[in-house]
Design an enzyme around this catalytic site. Sequence first.
Site, short mmCIF file in Angstrom:
data_model
loop_
_atom_site.label_atom_id
_atom_site.label_comp_id
_atom_site.label_asym_id
_atom_site.label_seq_id
_atom_site.Cartn_x
_atom_site.Cartn_y
_atom_site.Cartn_z
N GLY A 185 0.46 -0.98 0.14
CA GLY A 185 -0.07 0.04 0.22
C GLY A 185 1.20 1.28 0.02
O GLY A 185 1.97 1.51 1.51
N GLY A 190 -0.01 4.75 -0.81
CA GLY A 190 -0.79 5.84 -1.10
C GLY A 190 -2.30 5.89 -0.71
O GLY A 190 -3.28 6.83 -1.42
N CYS A 245 -3.51 9.92 3.37
CA CYS A 245 -2.15 9.94 2.81
C CYS A 245 -2.69 10.78 1.81
O CYS A 245 -3.96 10.99 0.97
CB CYS A 245 -1.97 8.56 2.28
SG CYS A 245 -2.25 7.44 3.98
N ASP A 270 -2.50 -2.77 3.40
CA ASP A 270 -2.36 -1.85 4.21
C ASP A 270 -3.22 -0.97 3.74
O ASP A 270 -2.21 0.59 2.93
CB ASP A 270 -1.01 -1.57 4.80
CG ASP A 270 -0.93 -0.02 5.20
OD1 ASP A 270 -1.49 -0.25 6.15
OD2 ASP A 270 0.74 0.03 5.78
N GLY A 276 -6.47 2.39 3.46
CA GLY A 276 -7.69 2.62 1.77
C GLY A 276 -9.11 1.64 2.09
O GLY A 276 -10.08 1.38 1.16
N TYR A 285 -7.73 12.14 14.13
CA TYR A 285 -6.62 11.06 13.18
C TYR A 285 -6.01 11.97 12.54
O TYR A 285 -6.41 12.37 11.56
CB TYR A 285 -7.89 9.77 12.21
CG TYR A 285 -7.62 9.04 11.51
CD1 TYR A 285 -5.88 8.01 12.32
CD2 TYR A 285 -7.79 8.99 10.10
CE1 TYR A 285 -5.91 6.80 11.06
CE2 TYR A 285 -6.83 7.67 9.18
CZ TYR A 285 -6.34 6.63 9.88
OH TYR A 285 -5.36 6.48 9.19
N ARG A 286 -4.27 11.09 12.53
CA ARG A 286 -3.64 12.09 11.11
C ARG A 286 -3.09 11.10 10.86
O ARG A 286 -2.75 9.94 11.74
CB ARG A 286 -2.71 13.14 12.40
CG ARG A 286 -1.86 12.61 13.67
CD ARG A 286 -0.59 13.36 13.84
NE ARG A 286 0.11 12.50 15.05
CZ ARG A 286 0.22 13.77 16.37
NH1 ARG A 286 0.10 14.90 16.55
NH2 ARG A 286 1.68 12.92 16.69
N MET A 314 0.95 9.59 9.74
CA MET A 314 2.73 9.38 10.07
C MET A 314 2.76 10.32 9.29
O MET A 314 4.28 10.51 10.10
CB MET A 314 2.96 7.65 10.50
CG MET A 314 1.89 7.25 10.97
SD MET A 314 2.44 8.02 12.66
CE MET A 314 3.62 7.20 13.09
N GLY A 315 2.61 10.63 8.02
CA GLY A 315 3.47 11.38 7.69
C GLY A 315 2.99 12.94 7.01
O GLY A 315 3.76 14.12 6.62
N ARG A 360 10.30 7.83 9.29
CA ARG A 360 9.77 6.77 7.92
C ARG A 360 9.07 7.24 6.71
O ARG A 360 8.99 6.38 5.82
CB ARG A 360 7.95 6.72 8.44
CG ARG A 360 6.47 5.57 8.27
CD ARG A 360 5.62 6.22 9.07
NE ARG A 360 4.59 4.82 8.89
CZ ARG A 360 3.41 4.37 9.47
NH1 ARG A 360 4.38 3.76 10.35
NH2 ARG A 360 2.75 3.24 9.03
P1 XMP Z 1 -6.72 4.03 6.44
O1 XMP Z 1 -6.85 4.22 5.20
O2 XMP Z 1 -7.12 2.55 6.78
O3 XMP Z 1 -5.22 4.31 5.97
O4 XMP Z 1 -6.51 5.05 7.12
C1 XMP Z 1 -3.97 3.56 7.42
C2 XMP Z 1 -2.19 3.31 6.43
O5 XMP Z 1 -1.87 4.54 5.65
C3 XMP Z 1 -0.57 4.46 6.28
N1 XMP Z 1 -0.30 5.67 6.54
C4 XMP Z 1 -0.05 6.68 5.58
N2 XMP Z 1 0.90 6.73 4.43
N3 XMP Z 1 0.91 9.31 4.41
C5 XMP Z 1 0.51 7.85 3.68
O6 XMP Z 1 0.79 8.30 2.62
C6 XMP Z 1 0.99 8.82 5.81
O7 XMP Z 1 0.78 10.14 6.38
C7 XMP Z 1 0.49 8.22 6.16
N4 XMP Z 1 -0.06 8.00 7.58
C8 XMP Z 1 -0.25 6.76 7.34
C9 XMP Z 1 -0.53 3.20 6.84
O8 XMP Z 1 -0.23 2.37 5.86
C10 XMP Z 1 -1.61 2.89 7.04
O9 XMP Z 1 -1.30 2.10 7.82
#
Ligand code: XMP
Length: 521
Positions: free
Chosen positions: A337, A339, A344, A377, A379, A423-424, A426-427, A439
């Site tokens: 996964g 994006g 994301c 992971d 979406g 909810y934020r 990690m990037g 990361r």
């Molecule tokens: P969902 O859709 O379940 O996605 O909210 C969670 C997953 O998104 C990834 N993740 C990020 N991907 N920028 C990104 O491009 C971000 O800031 C970020 N934070 C998390 C990660 O794989 C997570 O499990």
Amino acid sequence: MAATRSSNLDDTFYKAADDFFAANSKVGLTYDDITLATLYSQILPRNTQLGTTLAESLHLNIPVISSDMDTVTESRMAIAMALNGGLGLIHYNMPERDQLSQVSRVKYHVQGLIQDPIKVAPEQLIGDVLALIEEKRFGFSTFPVVDGKGKLVGLLSGHVVKPRYATKKVMEALTPRPQVHTITKKELGKDPIARADKFFTEHLGIHKLLVVDDEDHLHGLITMSDVERITQERKAQFKPARDAQFRLVCGAAVSATRNAFGELDRERILNHVSGLVERGTDVVAVSTAHGHSQGVGDTVKVLRDAFPKLPIIAGNVTSAAGVEYLADCGANAIKVGQGPGSICTTRIVAGVGIPQMTALYLCARAAAKKKVTILADGGITKSGDVVKALTLAHAVICGGMFAGCTEAPGEVMEIGGKLYKQYRGMGSLAAMKAGSAARYGHDKADTTRKLAAEGIEALKESVGSVDRVLAQLIGGIQSGMGYLGAANFDELRTKARYIRVSPAGQREAAPHDVVELKTGN
Ligand code: XMP
């Protein structure tokens, strides 16, 4: 003559994965772009098996993992996930020693044992205790009494916590130590609930059992009502995910940490993971945005050499080459996964990433060759997405689905009469400054250059407990398996047939042309 169970005509339209994705190789497809065709079924949803093996020593009873994000998974979430048969990955946006204690909380969680019960001191007034109950809105009024060293002095029963006794001291009102029922942690044994259940049956009218160590320090409290609730729950279809010592399973994320010279900090990574392993961590996840990279591969190799048997998750990737690379480095399960996540912005900011179903297909085929597993992971917004993902992957990782749950870190906030939780990504800038910059290949201490955020800060509507959310998800997964006549995930993966959906087909799939009174859940 046998009744017709399949038809060549269907095969022209509904294609198995290899034919379908090859025929659609010019376009990236995600969950809503496709739908699954039904098949003749003898399988009732409630009889489907949801167990999944991610590595030789990592088996889950449901194929769902909570994401290693600082607004999703800490110990409370990981406990709730494991109790439901899944797994929580504790995030790494905190000092390493804090992550170790988060893991310990999960591993030493005894369901029904309140590990750190609210205590009172002998010198306090009953009036102080009443004020505490009022201030904290406790729904109970019986408290263990301990001295300054944490030793049990007695039990303050709810019968005496009354305004008429407000000026009396706790020590005058307590049930003294010799009359308080206790049990040692050792005596609780491997099945504390069964042991406590027996105790309550044998001790008529006693509703609380205190847990102490050999020096009489208080270590917990078990209540009869909790034991009764858990005994009921044990009849549930999905058992908690446990390790060989009957402890809940727990995962922890680690990063490919670099030293001041920009080199992989092998020593620090090894120390960190040694600590996690000592605490009983069942799996570590080397979590980065770009897993098909030297730093991530080298981190996995270092860990594989040092811990030959430790299950390792690594990622994220979206290509067959990425899966093969991480598998060769020693990963057991690979996160797919880039994006797709609800918070994301990688595809917008960096212009990279692949829609999830296409990425999962390529990765699944590479994983099968390398005998590793893959995790879908990001979406996932509904149970139907999980069913589609599991036609290719061995489990799903969800962030947004769980971020609004009571067990996610953070406070509930009220906006315009509705309840929300933060909810934020990690990037996101805030999360990267709090530690997750590595990361995304950035250095959080680097103030001279602007960090390029690849995630946003958002709100999720508060949705209650993880149990409730998982019950909905699991119901949907079982239903999907019933439609495909799949008794388990191996059958789901081999039987699935796909077709693309037009934009009109997508509209048709959701409620339409009605005034919605109640949402589906
Ligand atoms: P969902 O859709 O379940 O996605 O909210 C969670 C997953 O998104 C990834 N993740 C990020 N991907 N920028 C990104 O491009 C971000 O800031 C970020 N934070 C998390 C990660 O794989 C997570 O499990």
